[in-house]
Design an enzyme around this catalytic site. Structure first.
Site, short mmCIF file in Angstrom:
data_model
loop_
_atom_site.label_atom_id
_atom_site.label_comp_id
_atom_site.label_asym_id
_atom_site.label_seq_id
_atom_site.Cartn_x
_atom_site.Cartn_y
_atom_site.Cartn_z
N THR A 185 70.63 0.63 62.04
CA THR A 185 69.99 1.82 62.60
C THR A 185 70.66 2.26 63.89
OG1 THR A 185 67.95 2.49 63.72
CG2 THR A 185 68.32 0.15 63.59
N ASP A 186 70.50 3.54 64.24
CA ASP A 186 71.00 4.02 65.53
C ASP A 186 70.15 3.51 66.69
OD1 ASP A 186 68.71 5.55 65.09
OD2 ASP A 186 69.65 7.48 65.51
N GLU A 187 68.97 2.92 66.38
CA GLU A 187 68.09 2.48 67.46
C GLU A 187 68.68 1.32 68.26
OE1 GLU A 187 63.91 2.39 66.62
OE2 GLU A 187 64.14 3.79 64.96
N ILE A 233 64.58 -12.99 51.60
CA ILE A 233 65.95 -13.27 52.08
C ILE A 233 65.99 -14.46 53.02
CG2 ILE A 233 66.96 -10.96 51.72
CD1 ILE A 233 66.54 -10.53 54.81
N LYS A 265 67.40 -5.77 64.89
CA LYS A 265 68.50 -5.15 64.13
C LYS A 265 69.82 -5.30 64.88
CE LYS A 265 68.44 -3.13 60.75
NZ LYS A 265 68.53 -3.55 59.31
N LEU A 279 69.73 -4.11 52.80
CA LEU A 279 68.75 -3.20 53.42
C LEU A 279 67.43 -3.88 53.73
CD1 LEU A 279 70.20 -1.26 50.85
CD2 LEU A 279 69.24 0.39 52.45
N GLU A 307 62.21 -5.78 58.12
CA GLU A 307 60.99 -5.20 58.67
C GLU A 307 61.47 -3.99 59.46
OE1 GLU A 307 57.85 -5.84 58.33
OE2 GLU A 307 58.03 -7.63 57.10
N SER A 308 60.89 -2.81 59.21
CA SER A 308 61.54 -1.59 59.68
C SER A 308 60.68 -0.68 60.56
CB SER A 308 62.00 -0.78 58.46
OG SER A 308 60.88 -0.20 57.82
N TYR A 349 61.87 -4.26 67.15
CA TYR A 349 62.58 -3.86 65.93
C TYR A 349 64.06 -3.66 66.21
CZ TYR A 349 64.54 -0.61 62.48
OH TYR A 349 65.37 -0.01 61.58
N ILE A 396 64.63 3.44 51.54
CA ILE A 396 66.05 3.77 51.35
C ILE A 396 66.65 2.94 50.22
CG2 ILE A 396 68.33 3.92 52.46
CD1 ILE A 396 66.80 4.11 55.17
N ASP A 454 51.27 7.92 74.56
CA ASP A 454 52.56 7.50 74.01
C ASP A 454 52.55 6.01 73.73
OD1 ASP A 454 55.07 7.96 73.11
OD2 ASP A 454 55.86 8.70 75.01
N ARG A 501 64.57 13.24 67.55
CA ARG A 501 65.23 12.41 66.55
C ARG A 501 66.22 13.26 65.77
NH1 ARG A 501 63.42 9.46 69.63
NH2 ARG A 501 61.88 7.83 69.37
N1 LIG Z 1 64.07 4.44 57.55
C1 LIG Z 1 64.99 4.85 58.43
O1 LIG Z 1 64.86 5.94 58.99
C2 LIG Z 1 66.19 3.98 58.71
C3 LIG Z 1 67.22 4.51 59.47
C4 LIG Z 1 68.36 3.72 59.70
C5 LIG Z 1 68.44 2.46 59.19
N2 LIG Z 1 67.42 1.94 58.46
C6 LIG Z 1 67.57 0.58 57.93
O2 LIG Z 1 67.64 0.71 56.52
C7 LIG Z 1 67.03 -0.41 55.90
C8 LIG Z 1 65.95 0.05 54.95
O3 LIG Z 1 64.99 0.81 55.65
P1 LIG Z 1 63.71 1.40 54.92
O4 LIG Z 1 63.22 2.53 55.74
O5 LIG Z 1 64.00 1.60 53.50
O6 LIG Z 1 62.71 0.18 55.08
P2 LIG Z 1 61.38 -0.17 54.26
O7 LIG Z 1 60.48 -0.83 55.24
O8 LIG Z 1 60.89 1.04 53.52
O9 LIG Z 1 61.87 -1.22 53.14
C9 LIG Z 1 62.22 -2.53 53.46
C10 LIG Z 1 62.22 -3.33 52.18
O10 LIG Z 1 62.62 -4.68 52.51
C11 LIG Z 1 61.74 -5.58 51.84
N3 LIG Z 1 61.69 -6.82 52.65
C12 LIG Z 1 61.13 -6.97 53.87
N4 LIG Z 1 61.24 -8.26 54.25
C13 LIG Z 1 61.92 -8.91 53.27
C14 LIG Z 1 62.35 -10.25 53.08
N5 LIG Z 1 62.10 -11.18 54.02
N6 LIG Z 1 63.03 -10.56 51.95
C15 LIG Z 1 63.27 -9.63 50.99
N7 LIG Z 1 62.85 -8.35 51.12
C16 LIG Z 1 62.19 -8.00 52.23
C17 LIG Z 1 60.41 -4.86 51.78
O11 LIG Z 1 59.58 -5.39 50.74
C18 LIG Z 1 60.84 -3.42 51.52
O12 LIG Z 1 60.96 -3.18 50.14
C19 LIG Z 1 66.50 -1.29 57.04
O13 LIG Z 1 67.43 -2.31 57.27
C20 LIG Z 1 66.42 -0.36 58.22
O14 LIG Z 1 66.62 -1.06 59.43
C21 LIG Z 1 66.29 2.67 58.21
#
Ligand SMILES: NC(=O)c1ccc[n+]([C@@H]2O[C@H](COP(=O)([O-])OP(=O)(O)OC[C@H]3O[C@@H](n4cnc5c(N)ncnc54)[C@H](O)[C@@H]3O)[C@@H](O)[C@H]2O)c1
Length: 358
Positions: A140-142, A66, A169, A87, A90-91, A165, A19, A296, A229
């Site tokens: 996230t909605d989770e 970070i 969050k 953003l 860990e996701s 996770y 994202i 599951d 979902r």
């Molecule tokens: N993917 C989804 O469906 C979704 C939905 C709702 C919310 N989100 C939230 O959106 C955000 C982005 O999600 P995503 O799917 O792009 O995740 P992603 O896992 O694709 O990307 C996460 C990024 O963060 C970086 N990262 C991880 N640890 C780090 C650290 N300690 N310092 C600096 N960078 C670090 C990673 O290198 C990566 O580039 C997250 O916070 C996630 O909780 C995701």
């Protein structure tokens, strides 16, 4: 039509991920804002996802963690952001089951480090720079747990996270709330449903299914595929995030959802049919026949669904894609961008399932 927003300096943490890179590509490619991506480049971070804007003079990339307070303080001193879009995380739920430690570090400790640095930066600002500063936390909605067959998550739904996770969050959301309440930091939060689209790391359900279907590998579906979902095309999420930094009210949280609930088995079946259509294999059986049901994962939430009336009515955002149109674009993108995912599959990830061996 309203005037475009004043150019700002926008720090995007996690901007090499799925994202975050969509946010960075949009900001650098289609707005007048300056963007700095700060990313540790974990397995999920990929500079190839930023290639379309890498040479843009308003774009810069800084590699860093970070959780590293000194590096983050230095980043704020050098880049002097007007807006932080947080953003980095860990996701992946399945990875959080196998190794929760990294989730606690990045999602909780890392968010604390960033809030602390943002607070130090903001309290030294004055005038419009101080008034207009925003810390936007992307969540996230989770965090709301799991729904039964009825009902929707609203902004005031009590938190009930079920996985390491979502718990990490949820904790980060609470830290953001506390920094607003205690220190007055101008924060805004968004809680979004499941995203899908181009540049999605191929361990998540939709890209994994597209690639395995393409390669005619078996398509494992958890349980009976009954989990539901609410899917949102990633570019629609980017629209919502830019709307929030532009017009969102400080101290508020906004739920963002695709208004499109689907059972996992229906998602996988639709992908099989799209891959059959776009990459036909004369004389071979339909790809639906590759679907297999596997045990599951522990604590698998049954249903997530979002009530996004607040962002729709207050900020006039709504998704532009339907699930059918967004999924079609997504399958097309994976077929047309093989080098992007082939490099990931060859280097870091072979397409195996995670998260059940506990
Ligand atoms: N993917 C989804 O469906 C979704 C939905 C709702 C919310 N989100 C939230 O959106 C955000 C982005 O999600 P995503 O799917 O792009 O995740 P992603 O896992 O694709 O990307 C996460 C990024 O963060 C970086 N990262 C991880 N640890 C780090 C650290 N300690 N310092 C600096 N960078 C670090 C990673 O290198 C990566 O580039 C997250 O916070 C996630 O909780 C995701």
């Amino acid at each position: 039509m309203s005037d475009p927003p004043e150019p700002k300096r926008i720090l995007v943490t996690g901007g090499a991920g799925f994202i975050g890179s969509a946010v960075a590509r949009r900001l650098a490619g289609q707005t007048a804002h300056a963007v700095c991506v700060y990313d540790k480049l974990t397995y999920a971070g990929n500079l190839a996802s930023l290639a379309p804007v890498a040479s843009n003079p308003r774009f810069q990339f800084v590699k860093g963690d970070i959780c590293d307070a000194a590096a983050v303080a230095d980043l704020f001193r050098r880049f002097r952001p007007d807006v932080v879009m947080h953003l980095a995380a860990e996701s992946h739920v399945d990875r959080s089951i196998e190794g929760p430690g990294a989730f606690i570090q990045t999602n909780l400790v890392g968010t604390y480090v960033l809030l602390d640095a943002a607070h130090r930066h903001w309290r030294n600002l004055s005038g419009p720079a101080r008034d207009n500063f925003r810390f936007h936390h992307i969540s996230t909605d989770e965090v709301f747990g799991s729904l039964g067959p009825e009902g929707l998550f609203r902004e005031d739904t009590p938190y009930a996270p079920n996985s390491p996770y979502s718990a990490s969050k949820a904790g980060s959301d609470h830290l953001v709330r506390a920094w607003r309440h205690t220190y007055g930091l101008p924060t805004i939060a968004t809680n979004c449903s499941n995203n899908y689209g181009p540049y999605h790391f191929p361990e998540k359900l939709i890209p994994l299914t597209i690639l395995n279907a393409l390669e005619r590998k078996s398509l494992p579906v958890y349980g009976r595929g009954d989990n539901i979902r609410d899917w949102l095309f990633v570019e629609d999420h980017v629209d919502a995030l830019l709307c929030v930094i532009d017009k969102g009210r400080v101290g508020e949280s906004y739920n963002v959802g695709g208004l499109d609930e689907r059972r996992n088995i229906d998602v996988v079946t639709m992908i099989c049919d799209l891959v059959d259509e776009m990459s036909p294999d004369a004389g071979r059986p339909p790809r639906r026949e590759l679907i297999t049901f596997v045990p599951d994962r522990p604590g698998h939430d049954l249903r997530y669904a979002i009530d996004c009336a607040k962002i729709r009515t207050e900020l006039h955002w709504r998704p532009r894609e339907t699930f059918e149109s967004g999924l079609r674009k997504t399958v097309r993108w994976y077929l047309d961008n093989r080098p992007w995912w082939q490099a990931i599959r060859a280097a870091t990830y072979g397409g195996q399932r995670l998260g059940v061996a506990v």
